[in-house]
Design an enzyme around this catalytic site. Structure first.
Site, mmCIF file in Angstrom:
data_model
loop_
_atom_site.group_PDB
_atom_site.id
_atom_site.type_symbol
_atom_site.label_atom_id
_atom_site.label_comp_id
_atom_site.label_asym_id
_atom_site.label_seq_id
_atom_site.Cartn_x
_atom_site.Cartn_y
_atom_site.Cartn_z
ATOM 1 C CG ASN A 178 6.124 3.921 -3.773
ATOM 2 O OD1 ASN A 178 6.613 4.707 -4.815
ATOM 3 N ND2 ASN A 178 4.604 4.362 -3.339
ATOM 4 C CD1 TRP A 179 12.845 2.720 -3.431
ATOM 5 C CD2 TRP A 179 14.194 3.062 -4.911
ATOM 6 N NE1 TRP A 179 13.966 1.877 -3.153
ATOM 7 C CE2 TRP A 179 14.550 2.127 -4.273
ATOM 8 C CE3 TRP A 179 14.392 2.485 -6.706
ATOM 9 C CZ2 TRP A 179 15.695 0.517 -4.742
ATOM 10 C CZ3 TRP A 179 15.599 1.376 -6.734
ATOM 11 C CH2 TRP A 179 15.983 0.658 -6.349
ATOM 12 C CE LYS A 180 6.175 6.992 -1.324
ATOM 13 N NZ LYS A 180 5.807 8.224 -0.512
ATOM 14 C CG HIS A 195 1.449 6.190 -4.211
ATOM 15 N ND1 HIS A 195 0.872 7.676 -3.271
ATOM 16 C CD2 HIS A 195 1.448 5.591 -3.023
ATOM 17 C CE1 HIS A 195 1.562 7.778 -2.218
ATOM 18 N NE2 HIS A 195 2.051 6.795 -1.809
ATOM 19 C CD GLU A 250 0.246 3.431 0.918
ATOM 20 O OE1 GLU A 250 1.574 3.177 1.352
ATOM 21 O OE2 GLU A 250 0.993 4.484 -0.181
ATOM 22 N N GLY A 293 4.767 9.676 4.884
ATOM 23 C CA GLY A 293 5.856 10.484 5.244
ATOM 24 C C GLY A 293 5.594 11.124 5.935
ATOM 25 C CB SER A 321 5.671 6.592 8.599
ATOM 26 O OG SER A 321 5.538 7.381 8.620
ATOM 27 N N GLY A 344 7.791 3.463 1.596
ATOM 28 C CA GLY A 344 8.693 5.333 0.804
ATOM 29 C C GLY A 344 9.748 5.301 1.469
#
Ligand code: PGA
Length: 217
Positions: free
Chosen positions: A7-9, A93, A142, A148, A178, A199
């Site tokens: 998930n590159w956001k 998300h 999540e 993150g 993470s 991520g």
């Protein structure tokens, strides 16, 4: 089969993605036990798909999709537009729930839109209070405090939450928060976790491929 979702956001640009793809293709090893799903920002979706079309075991996903169906909705990216490009879509998300104010009603609509257009759904839930919807393809647990932060959840806590979620037996269960190449092995001793939503560590092709390698060991 384990699923490894990148998930590159909103963290990537075209130059970064070009370099990522090159590095990824050089490093990734063929493994029939892993399905890799790359979710780029919308503008780069078709580029990444083209670049990775000959890389086995790789599928493309979107990070979201519109609640609107095809029509006069300026700026929206619909499931109808995506369905020829992506196989999966992340839905709900926590960042979209909090920053974009996506509601459960919107999330339900997105699931319906995805399903109507044969896009597999990766529904993110933060806890057992978030709605689960029957027949989504995957649920990614999540916990917000793990996203993150570098503080990945413990296996026992994840499995406890899985029990609480009481998902249908054919729903795949992912964990995200993470996960990286240094801690992924903690989660590989159980068959209860079908994969990972990644991520930060997915922004480095080196780390991401190292995670894939750990899964295959
Ligand atoms: P993270 O993000 O790996 O950076 O914690 C996971 C996610 O938000 O999907």
């Amino acid at each position: 089969m384990k699923y490894l979702v990148a998930n590159w956001k909103a963290q990537m640009t075209l130059p970064l993605i070009t370099a990522w793809v090159k590095d990824f293709k050089r490093r990734i090893e063929k493994n029939e036990q892993i399905k890799i799903i790359i979710c780029p920002p919308f503008p780069f979706t078709i580029y990444v798909k083209e670049q990775l079309k000959d890389t086995p075991g790789v599928a493309i996903g979107s990070q979201s999709l519109s609640v609107m169906a095809q029509g006069r909705y300026t700026g929206e990216v619909t499931a109808e537009a995506l369905c020829d490009i992506v196989t999966y879509s992340i839905i709900g998300h926590s960042e979209r729930r909090s920053y974009i104010k996506e509601t459960e009603a919107m999330i339900k609509t997105q699931i319906d839109r995805a399903r109507e257009n044969s896009i597999k759904q990766i529904l993110c839930v933060r806890n057992a209070q978030d709605q689960r919807y029957p027949k989504v393809d995957m649920v990614a647990y999540e916990p917000v405090e793990a996203i993150g932060t570098g503080i990945n959840a413990r296996v026992t806590d994840i499995l406890y939450m899985k029990k609480k979620l009481s998902l249908p037996s054919d729903t795949l269960f992912l964990y995200g928060g993470s996960v990286d190449d240094t801690n992924i092995s903690e989660y590989l001793g159980t068959n209860e976790i079908d994969g990972f939503l990644v991520g930060t560590a997915s922004l480095s092709a080196e780390k991401f491929c190292a995670m894939a390698r750990k899964i295959s060991e």
